[in-house]
Enzyme design. Sequence first.
Site, short mmCIF file in Angstrom:
data_model
loop_
_atom_site.label_atom_id
_atom_site.label_comp_id
_atom_site.label_asym_id
_atom_site.label_seq_id
_atom_site.Cartn_x
_atom_site.Cartn_y
_atom_site.Cartn_z
N CYS A 113 0.80 -1.22 0.00
CA CYS A 113 0.00 0.00 0.00
C CYS A 113 0.84 1.28 0.00
CB CYS A 113 -0.93 0.00 1.20
SG CYS A 113 -2.06 -1.40 1.25
N HIS A 257 -3.14 7.20 2.01
CA HIS A 257 -3.63 5.88 1.61
C HIS A 257 -4.95 5.61 2.30
CE1 HIS A 257 -4.17 1.68 1.10
NE2 HIS A 257 -3.74 1.35 2.30
N ASN A 287 -10.10 -0.02 -0.14
CA ASN A 287 -8.64 0.01 -0.07
C ASN A 287 -8.08 -0.47 -1.40
OD1 ASN A 287 -5.92 -0.51 0.36
ND2 ASN A 287 -6.21 -1.45 2.37
#
Length: 330
Positions: A113, A257, A287
């Site tokens: 990520c 993020h 996500n």
Amino acid sequence: MRQAKIIGTGSYVPSKVLSNDELATRMNTSDAWIFERTGIRTRHIAAPEEATSDLAVAASIQALRMAGVDAWELEMVLVATVTPDMQTPACAVHLAHKLGARRAFAFDIGAACAGSLFAMSVASQYIATGAVKNVLVVGAELLSRVTNWGDRGSSILFGDGAGAMVLVPTEERDGPGRGLLALQLYSDGSAADILCIPGGGSRAPLTPESLVAQHHKVSMRGREVYKFAVTALVQAVERIVAEHNLSLSQIQHVVAHQANVRILEAILERVGISFEKAHININRYGNTSSASVPLTLDEANRSGKLKAGDLILVMAIGAGMSWGAGLIRW
């Protein structure tokens, strides 16, 4: 040493939308339960014929068009991803070929990520030394292919998407203190097992038994990830602001993020930044891992919310554990 600046952004999400209500027909959950814990309402899922490089192409075309750069002019292509088209060659090679970027060298960066921040850091160093004049940086993920849909704790989180950025050197007319001011990156392998894909590598090659056990899919210990993420990113944000003699009040935008809205709320509360400064899209996309930061940046950019001279805080954390924070003067 020259600074790097972003002159073009782009993003793409697949057309299929998977809602919390639809997930509730597959497992013991509900829209209210998911939204309360994550901030997610929907996520986008790639079509069977779409590969990660296809998502990257769509985002890249937008970024190149905004930047006024033709693909054949590109000198370097970086793709941050943990879901490449195939194990080898790199997704970036497929992307460069599909774009027609024949002059560019291309490779992938795997920092989960946080991958887009790691890729931005690499790109900025190449630009700073004069080795290249432009870089296409893409975060692209097809997480639906590595999601264990039988695991309620993780399957509700992930979506597919891509975000792209074109970086070039700053110029004299930009004035001092513009562009990518700083990026600080961190990793801690002692926490690798709290968020990982345990099977499929050299340590645990796939077998019929491991496929049944879903070892080729994401494994996550959510509470431990939450605690680690909040602590690590609070420290990273406070450190980078202090080391560059800035105050948190000078930050106009937070592009983070989008892992879990509760994580972001906890981080901003602890460092003293208003949540209203954060650009949020996790409710629509879930996500999207390495795609999250550039996708969010593109939305903020195209909405006209980013003004020349604005100070932007970027941050991300993912498997590794790998994380980082950065400052951009728009």
